[in-house]
Motif scaffolding. Sequence first.
Motif, PDB file in Angstrom:
ATOM      1  N   UNK A 151      34.414  41.908  35.312  1.00 29.65           N
ATOM      2  CA  UNK A 151      35.547  41.471  34.595  1.00 29.65           C
ATOM      3  C   UNK A 151      36.157  42.753  33.664  1.00 29.65           C
ATOM      4  N   UNK A 152      34.997  43.524  33.105  1.00 25.04           N
ATOM      5  CA  UNK A 152      35.122  44.655  32.200  1.00 25.04           C
ATOM      6  C   UNK A 152      36.033  45.717  32.915  1.00 25.04           C
ATOM      7  N   UNK A 153      35.422  46.132  34.312  1.00 23.13           N
ATOM      8  CA  UNK A 153      35.922  47.014  35.010  1.00 23.13           C
ATOM      9  C   UNK A 153      37.293  46.847  35.640  1.00 23.13           C
ATOM     10  N   UNK A 154      37.691  45.456  35.849  1.00 22.72           N
ATOM     11  CA  UNK A 154      38.985  45.025  36.221  1.00 22.72           C
ATOM     12  C   UNK A 154      40.153  45.287  35.153  1.00 22.72           C
ATOM     13  N   UNK A 155      39.498  44.759  34.097  1.00 23.50           N
ATOM     14  CA  UNK A 155      40.333  44.825  32.704  1.00 23.50           C
ATOM     15  C   UNK A 155      40.814  46.007  32.255  1.00 23.50           C
TER      16      UNK A 155
ATOM     17  N   UNK B 265      50.150  32.387  28.386  1.00 20.35           N
ATOM     18  CA  UNK B 265      49.706  33.538  29.126  1.00 20.35           C
ATOM     19  C   UNK B 265      50.356  33.744  30.421  1.00 20.35           C
ATOM     20  N   UNK B 266      50.117  34.968  30.757  1.00 23.78           N
ATOM     21  CA  UNK B 266      50.854  35.350  31.999  1.00 23.78           C
ATOM     22  C   UNK B 266      50.061  35.021  33.223  1.00 23.78           C
ATOM     23  N   UNK B 267      48.906  34.894  33.024  1.00 24.48           N
ATOM     24  CA  UNK B 267      47.913  34.648  34.337  1.00 24.48           C
ATOM     25  C   UNK B 267      46.609  34.545  33.847  1.00 24.48           C
ATOM     26  N   UNK B 268      45.513  34.031  34.628  1.00 27.33           N
ATOM     27  CA  UNK B 268      44.246  33.957  34.328  1.00 27.33           C
ATOM     28  C   UNK B 268      43.473  34.663  35.422  1.00 27.33           C
ATOM     29  N   UNK B 269      42.758  35.637  35.362  1.00 32.85           N
ATOM     30  CA  UNK B 269      41.821  36.121  36.503  1.00 32.85           C
ATOM     31  C   UNK B 269      40.636  35.806  36.183  1.00 32.85           C
TER      32      UNK B 269
ATOM     33  N   UNK C  66      50.339  37.661  28.222  1.00 35.52           N
ATOM     34  CA  UNK C  66      49.002  38.378  28.371  1.00 35.52           C
ATOM     35  C   UNK C  66      48.033  37.801  29.768  1.00 35.52           C
ATOM     36  N   UNK C  67      47.390  38.813  30.257  1.00 31.78           N
ATOM     37  CA  UNK C  67      46.528  38.315  31.437  1.00 31.78           C
ATOM     38  C   UNK C  67      45.229  38.042  30.736  1.00 31.78           C
ATOM     39  N   UNK C  68      44.763  37.042  31.007  1.00 34.16           N
ATOM     40  CA  UNK C  68      43.343  36.481  30.424  1.00 34.16           C
ATOM     41  C   UNK C  68      42.376  36.845  31.484  1.00 34.16           C
ATOM     42  N   UNK C  69      41.374  37.705  31.405  1.00 28.20           N
ATOM     43  CA  UNK C  69      40.576  38.011  32.071  1.00 28.20           C
ATOM     44  C   UNK C  69      39.388  37.280  31.701  1.00 28.20           C
TER      45      UNK C  69
END
Length: 244
Positions: free
Chosen positions: A53-57, A41-45, A96-99
């Motif tokens: 979460x929904x808004x940022x993703x 995974x690229x990162x975890x936010x 992928x970024x994990x939200x």
Amino acid sequence: MKLFVHHTPELTPVEQLPDCAVVIDVLRATTTIATALDAGADSVQAFSDINRLMQASEAWLPEKRLRAGERGGEKVEGCDLGNSPLNFTAEIVTNKRLFMTTTNGTRALERVAQSPTVITAAQVNCQAAVNYLLEKKPATVWLVGSGWQGGYAIEDTACAGAIALSLLEQGSLSLEAITGNDEVVGAIALYSQWKNNLVEMFRLADHGQRLLRLGCNDDLKYCAETSILDVLPIQKEPGILVKL
């Protein structure tokens, strides 16, 4: 180096932050974070609030993001994944970024987000956390358990004890020198009693019982594995973790 064990984020000192915060949520957020980053995974936010979460993703292309949401041990509607580390395979998470939002672990991350250094630990990457602490030697270290909805979680304290005990054994440090609060001694004692049978301890734990009712026995077995991943999630900016 002075260690302080805090069983939940709510029990941390209100007007202080450590030089290094180690966030622990063995069942299952920090186990999943380590697993996802190890798998590519690229990162975890991390988010404590599902709407944020929904808004940022939404700002990310669908093929570059994954939404992972869990409440009460179950996947949140509208998310791609829940919080089972076994689902975060390389085929699914690579680049992928994990939200991510969970019931407990993401709240703990939010509490210490302004600390100079934030890392996450679980049984699966315990040694990676120990190696980092021995190398960097931060003056104050908080081992922050995530608990369950504000209450104590035995599995998080056991992991804190595993880290503290390894620092003693591998760093030639004395218990008196590193102990910042009584909880450190208690955590070491707890881990020492159960270190050869962590799966059974997890099955006895309140949250372990909850996960067993949801059919997550394999998750418990995986989360009890010690230092099988050589990966250290570290915060690069508040709420965003990457592989060190």
